[in-house]
Design a protein around this motif. Sequence first.
Motif, short mmCIF file in Angstrom:
data_model
loop_
_atom_site.label_atom_id
_atom_site.label_comp_id
_atom_site.label_asym_id
_atom_site.label_seq_id
_atom_site.Cartn_x
_atom_site.Cartn_y
_atom_site.Cartn_z
N VAL A 13 -7.77 -1.81 -22.87
CA VAL A 13 -8.22 -0.46 -22.53
C VAL A 13 -7.49 -0.01 -21.26
N GLY A 14 -6.76 1.08 -21.38
CA GLY A 14 -6.07 1.64 -20.23
C GLY A 14 -7.01 2.48 -19.39
N LEU A 15 -6.92 2.33 -18.08
CA LEU A 15 -7.72 3.13 -17.15
C LEU A 15 -6.79 3.92 -16.25
N ILE A 16 -7.00 5.22 -16.19
CA ILE A 16 -6.32 6.06 -15.20
C ILE A 16 -7.40 6.50 -14.22
N VAL A 57 -8.33 -5.08 -19.44
CA VAL A 57 -8.17 -3.82 -18.73
C VAL A 57 -6.74 -3.68 -18.22
N LEU A 58 -6.17 -2.50 -18.43
CA LEU A 58 -4.84 -2.14 -17.93
C LEU A 58 -5.03 -0.96 -17.01
N VAL A 59 -4.82 -1.18 -15.72
CA VAL A 59 -5.25 -0.20 -14.72
C VAL A 59 -4.07 0.50 -14.06
N LYS A 60 -4.15 1.82 -14.05
CA LYS A 60 -3.24 2.62 -13.23
C LYS A 60 -4.09 3.26 -12.15
N THR A 61 -3.93 2.79 -10.93
CA THR A 61 -4.75 3.30 -9.83
C THR A 61 -4.20 4.64 -9.33
N SER A 62 -5.05 5.37 -8.64
CA SER A 62 -4.60 6.55 -7.91
C SER A 62 -3.86 6.10 -6.66
N ILE A 64 -6.89 -8.87 -16.81
CA ILE A 64 -6.69 -7.82 -15.81
C ILE A 64 -5.21 -7.61 -15.54
N THR A 65 -4.75 -6.38 -15.75
CA THR A 65 -3.36 -6.02 -15.45
C THR A 65 -3.34 -4.68 -14.73
N PHE A 66 -2.54 -4.61 -13.68
CA PHE A 66 -2.31 -3.35 -12.98
C PHE A 66 -0.87 -2.90 -13.26
N THR A 67 -0.68 -1.59 -13.37
CA THR A 67 0.66 -1.06 -13.59
C THR A 67 0.89 0.14 -12.68
N ASP A 68 2.11 0.25 -12.18
CA ASP A 68 2.49 1.41 -11.37
C ASP A 68 3.19 2.47 -12.21
N GLY A 69 3.57 2.09 -13.42
CA GLY A 69 4.31 3.02 -14.27
C GLY A 69 3.42 3.65 -15.33
N LYS A 70 4.06 4.07 -16.42
CA LYS A 70 3.36 4.71 -17.52
C LYS A 70 2.54 3.68 -18.28
N LEU A 71 1.36 4.07 -18.72
CA LEU A 71 0.54 3.16 -19.54
C LEU A 71 1.22 2.91 -20.87
N GLU A 72 1.33 1.65 -21.22
CA GLU A 72 1.93 1.26 -22.50
C GLU A 72 1.16 0.09 -23.08
N ASN A 73 1.20 -0.02 -24.42
CA ASN A 73 0.60 -1.15 -25.12
C ASN A 73 -0.90 -1.26 -24.85
#
Length: 352
Positions: A93-96, A119-124, A149-158
Amino acid sequence: MLQFEKKKCFVELGKFLSQFALDNSTQKESVLNNNLFYNDFLSLIELSQSHNGWFTPEQVYFSVQSWADALKEENIDQWLSNYDLSNVTPKTVGLILAGNIPLVGFHDFLSVLISGHKVLVKTSSNDQHLIKFLAKYLISVDSNLEEFITFTDGKLENFDAVIATGSNNTARYFEYYFKDKPSIIRKNRNSVAVLDGTESHEDLENLGEDIFRYFGLGCRNVSKIFVPKEYDFQTFFKAIFKYGDVIHYEKYANNYDYNKAVFLMSNFKLLDNEFLTIKEDSSYASPISSVFYEFYENLEEIKSKLENDSEQIQCIVSKGLVNNSIPFGKTQKPELWDYADNVDTIAFLQQI
């Protein structure tokens, strides 16, 4: 990884957070991994204002203490008792996340993990340090959480589903971009208070907490009040006097000066106590340092209006005047089962 194992991790996190309070942080020997995390978290709290000027230590400590209270085992058990999560098939589940107040996205983070998903997290950019630190602490309690738990700085993918929080403008983008995925898309909302003039000094003082906590930046902050005709605003101003120190914070003071000047140049009639302006206005979204008000003659009309405008409203505060309203002073202390936008996040996560 079983649900009770994840629950144990969050309970331990609650114990860790319970050590931190403004001017009264106390390290406890019984808390797991304190030697690795306690001093670093103290430093992070003190540095938070350098990452986001609105995240003063007082506001961050308040958020941390609120989560310490929420993450008690009995609260988690009560929250989850209404759901059967035994048949959940793990998805990503991607979180923005938003970044308007400290740890504002942590409930979504908790919900995804506790329901059995990854969880795939893109933080503010406005709140990217606190939640990552808490994730590291959780993984230190049980290393099996790392694969969830995964954090990403880029575009949500997968990812298989998404929960995204933003403005009304970004929501249109989210709805288009994620149209092929199960999603919860959150937009702008505001909170209101309904008064009838019989509120005590303590009630109105607590209303001040709903207005000024986090400088009014949260969707659960009261930005508008409904009052009966001939309401005595001096009673309101006397009760909120204790919050006057807010004007000594530069970012808030700048907003107060600017918004007051804009109102005055537009020849709007204002009531002002030198740290808050109140203005008669039909809108729900008031600027920082200002609260809108609207007069009413019939309480039933207000109830009908609020029901019709429910998609614009996060919370209603009153002394029992409106169904499902919450007590004064409680807007920024939601329970785990008080869902944003009244959308049941766990029910959504059960179905994806």
